[in-house]
Design a protein around this motif. Structure first.
Motif, short mmCIF file in Angstrom:
data_model
loop_
_atom_site.label_atom_id
_atom_site.label_comp_id
_atom_site.label_asym_id
_atom_site.label_seq_id
_atom_site.Cartn_x
_atom_site.Cartn_y
_atom_site.Cartn_z
N PRO A 155 1.65 -3.78 -5.53
CA PRO A 155 0.40 -3.24 -6.09
C PRO A 155 0.41 -3.35 -7.61
CG PRO A 155 1.87 -1.45 -5.48
CD PRO A 155 2.56 -2.72 -5.05
N GLU A 156 -0.77 -3.19 -8.20
CA GLU A 156 -0.85 -3.12 -9.66
C GLU A 156 -0.03 -1.92 -10.13
OE1 GLU A 156 -2.41 -4.96 -12.08
OE2 GLU A 156 -2.56 -6.39 -10.42
N PRO A 157 0.71 -2.03 -11.24
CA PRO A 157 1.47 -0.85 -11.73
C PRO A 157 0.51 0.23 -12.21
CG PRO A 157 1.63 -2.67 -13.29
CD PRO A 157 0.89 -3.20 -12.10
N PRO A 158 0.94 1.51 -12.13
CA PRO A 158 0.07 2.57 -12.65
C PRO A 158 0.00 2.50 -14.18
CG PRO A 158 2.19 3.45 -11.98
CD PRO A 158 2.20 2.01 -11.61
N ARG A 159 -0.99 3.17 -14.73
CA ARG A 159 -1.12 3.21 -16.19
C ARG A 159 -0.05 4.11 -16.79
NH1 ARG A 159 -5.76 1.32 -18.27
NH2 ARG A 159 -7.30 0.61 -16.77
N TYR A 160 0.39 3.77 -18.01
CA TYR A 160 1.38 4.63 -18.69
C TYR A 160 0.86 6.05 -18.81
CZ TYR A 160 4.09 0.53 -20.04
OH TYR A 160 4.86 -0.60 -20.01
N ARG A 161 -0.45 6.18 -19.06
CA ARG A 161 -0.97 7.55 -19.26
C ARG A 161 -0.89 8.36 -17.96
NH1 ARG A 161 -6.40 5.27 -20.23
NH2 ARG A 161 -7.60 5.47 -18.31
N THR A 162 -0.93 7.66 -16.81
CA THR A 162 -0.75 8.38 -15.54
C THR A 162 0.67 8.92 -15.47
OG1 THR A 162 -2.28 6.83 -14.52
CG2 THR A 162 -0.92 8.15 -13.03
N LEU A 163 1.63 8.08 -15.84
CA LEU A 163 3.04 8.51 -15.80
C LEU A 163 3.27 9.67 -16.77
CD1 LEU A 163 4.85 5.02 -15.72
CD2 LEU A 163 4.11 6.44 -13.81
N ARG A 164 2.68 9.53 -17.98
CA ARG A 164 2.83 10.61 -18.97
C ARG A 164 2.17 11.89 -18.45
NH1 ARG A 164 1.33 6.63 -22.85
NH2 ARG A 164 -0.84 7.34 -22.78
N GLY A 165 0.95 11.74 -17.98
CA GLY A 165 0.17 12.91 -17.56
C GLY A 165 0.83 13.64 -16.39
N GLN A 166 1.44 12.89 -15.51
CA GLN A 166 2.06 13.54 -14.34
C GLN A 166 3.55 13.82 -14.57
OE1 GLN A 166 1.18 11.25 -10.79
NE2 GLN A 166 -1.00 11.29 -11.18
N ASN A 167 4.07 13.40 -15.75
CA ASN A 167 5.50 13.61 -16.05
C ASN A 167 6.40 13.02 -14.98
OD1 ASN A 167 6.47 14.85 -18.43
ND2 ASN A 167 5.15 16.60 -17.95
N VAL A 168 6.12 11.79 -14.58
CA VAL A 168 6.93 11.16 -13.52
C VAL A 168 7.46 9.82 -14.00
CG1 VAL A 168 5.74 12.30 -11.60
CG2 VAL A 168 4.86 10.12 -12.48
N PRO A 209 6.18 16.99 -10.87
CA PRO A 209 6.49 16.74 -12.28
C PRO A 209 8.01 16.61 -12.46
CG PRO A 209 4.86 18.48 -12.09
CD PRO A 209 5.31 18.16 -10.69
N GLY A 210 8.42 15.58 -13.21
CA GLY A 210 9.85 15.34 -13.40
C GLY A 210 10.45 14.46 -12.33
N GLY A 211 9.64 14.10 -11.34
CA GLY A 211 10.17 13.31 -10.22
C GLY A 211 10.27 11.83 -10.52
N ASP A 243 0.83 -1.22 0.00
CA ASP A 243 0.00 0.00 0.00
C ASP A 243 0.86 1.26 0.00
OD1 ASP A 243 -2.09 -1.75 0.20
OD2 ASP A 243 -2.32 -1.51 2.38
N THR A 244 1.99 1.21 0.71
CA THR A 244 2.85 2.41 0.78
C THR A 244 3.39 2.73 -0.61
OG1 THR A 244 3.47 1.77 3.01
CG2 THR A 244 4.86 3.41 1.96
N LEU A 245 3.86 1.70 -1.31
CA LEU A 245 4.38 1.90 -2.67
C LEU A 245 3.29 2.50 -3.56
CD1 LEU A 245 6.44 1.51 -4.94
CD2 LEU A 245 5.80 -0.90 -5.04
N ALA A 246 2.07 1.93 -3.46
CA ALA A 246 0.98 2.41 -4.32
C ALA A 246 0.67 3.88 -4.05
CB ALA A 246 -0.26 1.56 -4.11
N SER A 247 0.70 4.27 -2.77
CA SER A 247 0.23 5.62 -2.43
C SER A 247 1.27 6.71 -2.70
CB SER A 247 -0.19 5.69 -0.96
OG SER A 247 0.95 5.58 -0.13
N THR A 248 2.55 6.37 -2.70
CA THR A 248 3.55 7.44 -2.73
C THR A 248 3.84 7.96 -4.14
OG1 THR A 248 5.18 5.69 -2.43
CG2 THR A 248 4.76 7.10 -0.55
N LEU A 249 3.29 7.32 -5.18
CA LEU A 249 3.45 7.88 -6.53
C LEU A 249 2.86 9.29 -6.58
CD1 LEU A 249 4.47 7.13 -9.41
CD2 LEU A 249 2.11 6.51 -9.94
#
Ligand SMILES: NC(=O)c1ccc[n+]([C@@H]2O[C@H](COP(=O)([O-])OP(=O)(O)OC[C@H]3O[C@@H](n4cnc5c(N)ncnc54)[C@H](OP(=O)(O)O)[C@@H]3O)[C@@H](O)[C@H]2O)c1
Length: 325
Positions: A241-254, A225-227, A214-220
């Motif tokens: 946890p399930e990995p985040p979606r690519y679009r989340t990574l793109r959208g947040q620039n992380v 941005p850029g982090g 849960d800690t891993l999932a929440s700390t994204l």
């Protein structure tokens, strides 16, 4: 020789201090008469039978040692019998009176460096410097460390400060004392919100995450941005946890990254040697490695229990020749 022996994967009943035959160095290996051996969470994972730690049973844990080079196998250059050295014993075997190490992962200890402190370099401090480098964090950055009171966590906090990071927010379970130079917060289900509050409302350039689940999932969500979020452990024992979606990574620039010094030792040992050597060089430039807590053989299993329950604080080493804990 004496060694901490794990008979099979399981609980504390599988641990004993056993008498066993000293190993002999093979090609490109050295035999070290161990003076100090680091206790690491990887010993707990090995005992629990987590994949990738013990290569068979019975198993002697222990992945970082400092001692005297006792014998040298064929095709070893640059090390001599009788000198003090540290080694990353990534196949275990370190919590023993004698340990085998690959020569590539064995480095001489400079005269100025104490052996007990040096014993915490090959796994603990080398991991911490590897994490700092992987994050590319620099001057003026801010970092969240999700578990800072253990061995790697404290080393990481110290190296981040040295790297010009202006604020390290360090989480731990309630009741633990703060790590010097960090802004302490309690790790609970409000971790991300607490961390951002403690960072004056700002998100972070880097998150160093070793609790998992849960800690891993929440700390994204704690990343600016850029982090980058670096996952390097799963101490809570929860499934990933399930990995985040690519679009989340793109959208947040992380970015999300993983780091394992153990995997690196198997595939790129020269890179791990560079991490160990870099920490040793930093000690000549003023990096202070804290004196680890020392236990003797009689206190070793109790300390392993404390480590597995997350109540060991800072770094502990086995003092092989000590008479009391
Ligand atoms: N990826 C790598 O290359 C690498 C290398 C070495 C270590 N590691 C990982 O880094 C972490 C720290 O290793 P270490 O050797 O420094 O360990 P350590 O000194 O024993 O510290 C581990 C810390 O994890 C926290 N923790 C949280 N939940 C826990 C649980 N359920 N059981 C036990 N501890 C728990 C505890 O502190 P708080 O609860 O106060 O936070 C504890 O102090 C571990 O997850 C380890 O597997 C990774």
């Amino acid at each position: 020789m004496r060694a901490l022996m794990i008979s099979e994967p399981g609980g504390l009943e599988t641990l004993s201090i056993a008498a066993t035959t000293p190993p002999r160095p093979g090609r490109c290996q050295v035999l070290i008469r161990v003076e100090f051996a680091g206790l690491n969470f990887t010993d707990v994972l090995a005992r629990r039978g987590a994949p990738g730690y013990a290569d068979g049973w019975p198993f002697v844990p222990g992945m970082e040692v400092a001692g005297i080079v006792e014998a040298i196998g064929e095709e070893v250059d640059g090390l001599r019998v009788g000198e003090r050295a540290v080694a990353f014993t990534y196949n275990g075997g370190g919590l023993a009176e004698y340990a085998i190490a690959d020569a590539v992962l064995t480095c001489s200890i400079p005269d100025e460096l104490d052996s007990a402190q040096a014993a915490t370099i090959p796994l603990t401090w080398a991991t911490a410097i590897g994490l700092v480098r992987r994050s590319h964090i620099g001057d003026g950055g801010t970092a969240l460390v999700t578990s800072a009171t253990g061995g790697v966590g404290q080393a990481l906090a110290s190296l981040l400060a040295r790297h010009g990071v202006t604020r390290v927010v360090a989480a731990s379970r309630a009741g633990k004392t703060a790590v010097a130079g960090t802004v302490p917060i309690v790790r609970d289900d409000r971790l991300t919100a607490r961390a951002i509050e403690a960072n004056e409302g700002q998100r972070f350039d880097a998150v160093f995450e070793s609790i998992g689940g849960d800690t891993l999932a929440s700390t994204l969500d704690a990343l600016a941005p850029g982090g980058v979020l670096i996952s390097y452990g799963a101490a809570a024992g929860q499934p990933d946890p399930e990995p985040p979606r690519y679009r989340t990574l793109r959208g947040q620039n992380v970015a999300i990254s993983g780091f394992s010094i153990l995997a690196m030792a198997r595939t790129e040992p020269a890179a791990v040697r560079d991490l160990i050597s870099s920490v040793i060089r930093l000690t000549a430039k003023g990096l202070v490695i804290p004196d680890p807590h020392q236990v003797s053989w009689s206190g070793l299993i109790a300390s392993h229990l404390d480590q597995s329950e997350g109540v060991l604080r800072g770094k502990t080493v086995l003092a092989v020749k000590a008479h009391a804990s």
